[in-house]
Design an enzyme around this catalytic site. Structure first.
Site, PDB file in Angstrom:
ATOM      1  N   ASP A   1      32.125  98.449 -78.768  1.00 32.85           N
ATOM      2  CA  ASP A   1      33.162  97.879 -77.910  1.00 32.85           C
ATOM      3  C   ASP A   1      32.603  96.648 -77.195  1.00 32.85           C
ATOM      4  O   ASP A   1      33.215  95.576 -77.179  1.00 32.85           O
ATOM      5  CB  ASP A   1      33.570  98.958 -76.887  1.00 32.85           C
TER       6      ASP A   1
ATOM      7  N   ASP B   1      32.928  92.312 -78.318  1.00 33.57           N
ATOM      8  CA  ASP B   1      33.538  91.335 -77.411  1.00 33.57           C
ATOM      9  C   ASP B   1      32.576  90.182 -77.145  1.00 33.57           C
ATOM     10  O   ASP B   1      32.989  89.020 -77.082  1.00 33.57           O
ATOM     11  CB  ASP B   1      33.951  91.989 -76.086  1.00 33.57           C
TER      12      ASP B   1
ATOM     13  N   ASP C   1      20.312  97.091 -76.185  1.00 32.24           N
ATOM     14  CA  ASP C   1      20.016  96.044 -75.197  1.00 32.24           C
ATOM     15  C   ASP C   1      19.432  94.816 -75.890  1.00 32.24           C
ATOM     16  O   ASP C   1      19.813  93.678 -75.600  1.00 32.24           O
ATOM     17  CB  ASP C   1      19.095  96.574 -74.082  1.00 32.24           C
TER      18      ASP C   1
ATOM     19  N   TYR D   1      33.871 108.120 -75.564  1.00 31.62           N
ATOM     20  CA  TYR D   1      35.304 107.977 -75.276  1.00 31.62           C
ATOM     21  C   TYR D   1      36.087 109.263 -75.567  1.00 31.62           C
ATOM     22  O   TYR D   1      37.207 109.436 -75.093  1.00 31.62           O
ATOM     23  CB  TYR D   1      35.926 106.836 -76.087  1.00 31.62           C
TER      24      TYR D   1
ATOM     25  N   LYS E   1      20.481 103.429 -79.252  1.00 31.31           N
ATOM     26  CA  LYS E   1      19.577 103.484 -78.096  1.00 31.31           C
ATOM     27  C   LYS E   1      18.733 104.740 -78.258  1.00 31.31           C
ATOM     28  O   LYS E   1      18.700 105.622 -77.386  1.00 31.31           O
ATOM     29  CB  LYS E   1      20.453 103.502 -76.817  1.00 31.31           C
TER      30      LYS E   1
END
Ligand code: NAD
Length: 355
Positions: A244, A248, A220, A138, A188
């Protein structure tokens, strides 16, 4: 305690008004809080042509803590990128150096039926996700959209310095120490160098916390495990992008995005407190929103910035009480419960605070 109150857009002003009622009730019981309100997001753009007006940032800097509603709305989607409401939010997090985002996902037993998962999978869930908030893809440079070889390409940079990983690792290990002493670092590292460094630093920091069991999981798999068997987790620490998305997903385990608070802390535990949901333009202005995530954000403020655990418990217990009484806003309503408006829910929490 000085508190900057930034209601923002959409349902922001409605839900923040309920949290302010709770703060006012604590004030009348003797709590020393000064509150000052300022615009942010679309409201900041409307008031001063900037989603983070200079006066709002100055107020937030001078405050001990910031309470934020939500930002954004379709009327602002056509603005130039730097003027969009969400940029105001990213900027205030960066300006205040709020690098550690704490997102609990806790399931109230009475709301197990509101979760989209089977109640045996989620009941008793008590999970904390610590998301790094000021680095990663970001913020990494270079970023942009440009023409290469005759076509447009979009690019961002996933980047973490070891000091950025180390400081969020210390926050996460500290929280894990106060909880179940189990920390799962999600990355990852099988394909990303940035994640490889993340994992190495986590292992280094773990040496300072021998009581905490550190495990590692690829993002994942973590996404799958959160849905398959979420109770295996106690505390999760992860980067900005993965956090993020995972937080959620975790929010749905607990029934509604309208129930979940968050804290974003700097190195000295100054914090910005906000519900994890957005400005919900679809229900804004109709007194329908669930204010409990915002009220629970105030409880987190007492816990992490003001270090007043008794008041934090008092607010959380008041929320438990109204849930146990069967009061529900539309998002968590199930057959047989009493449907209430946003402001009625706020009033009920204030009533439940009474000693
Ligand atoms: P959203 O979280 O605003 O809404 C998603 C869904 O959840 C909607 O159906 C909404 O009605 C519902 N919902 C959200 N909060 C609720 C509450 N307290 N009570 C009851 N229902 C609730 O996400 P979105 O629709 O993707 O985004 C809407 C706007 O919010 C966009 O402009 C987006 O950029 C912005 N946004 C802001 C933040 C933030 O301020 N932190 C976070 C996410 C999205």
């Amino acid at each position: 305690m000085k508190l900057a109150v930034l209601p923002g857009d959409g349902i922001g002003p409605e839900i923040v008004a309920q949290a302010v009622k709770v703060l006012d009730a604590l004030k009348s019981d003797g709590a020393k809080i000064e509150m000052e309100t300022a615009p942010i997001g679309g409201a900041g753009y409307d008031a001063a042509g900037d989603p983070l007006p200079a006066a709002t940032l100055a107020l937030a800097r001078a405050a001990d803590a910031v309470l934020l509603g939500a930002v954004g709305g379709p009327q602002y989607d056509a603005l130039d990128r730097p003027l969009r409401p969400e940029r105001g939010l990213l900027r205030i997090r960066k300006e205040l150096n709020l690098f550690a985002n704490l997102r609990p996902a806790l399931l109230y037993p009475e709301l197990a039926g509101a979760s989209s998962l089977k109640s045996e999978v989620v009941s008793g869930l008590d999970l904390m996700i610590v998301r790094e908030l000021t680095g990663d893809v970001y913020f990494g440079q270079p970023r942009g959209i440009e023409v290469r070889n005759g076509e447009r390409v979009g690019f961002n940079t996933m980047l973490y310095s070891e000091s950025e990983v180390r400081r969020v690792a210390h926050v996460a290990f500290g929280i894990a120490m106060k909880r179940g002493k189990k920390l799962c670092s999600v990355e990852k590292a099988n394909v990303l160098e940035c994640s490889e460094l993340w994992k190495e630093v986590m292992i280094e920091v773990a040496k300072d916390y021998p009581e905490v069991a550190l495990s590692h999981m690829y993002v994942d798999n973590a996404a799958m495990q959160l849905i398959r068997a979420p109770k295996q987790f106690d505390t999760i620490v992860t980067g900005n992008l993965f956090g993020d998305i995972l937080s959620d997903a975790a929010s749905m385990l607990s029934g509604s995005i309208g129930m979940l608070p968050s804290a974003s802390l700097d190195e000295r535990n100054k914090g910005m407190y906000e519900p994890i949901h957005g400005s919900a333009p679809d229900i804004a202005g109709r007194n329908l929103a669930n204010p409990l995530a915002t009220i629970l954000s105030v409880a987190m403020m007492y816990r992490y910035t003001f270090a007043d655990l008794a008041t934090a418990d008092r607010i959380e217990n008041a929320v438990k009480k109204v849930i146990a009484q069967g009061l529900r806003t539309g998002d968590i309503w199930t057959e047989g419960a009493r449907k209430v408006s946003c402001s009625e829910m706020g009033d009920a929490v204030v009533a439940a605070l009474a000693r």
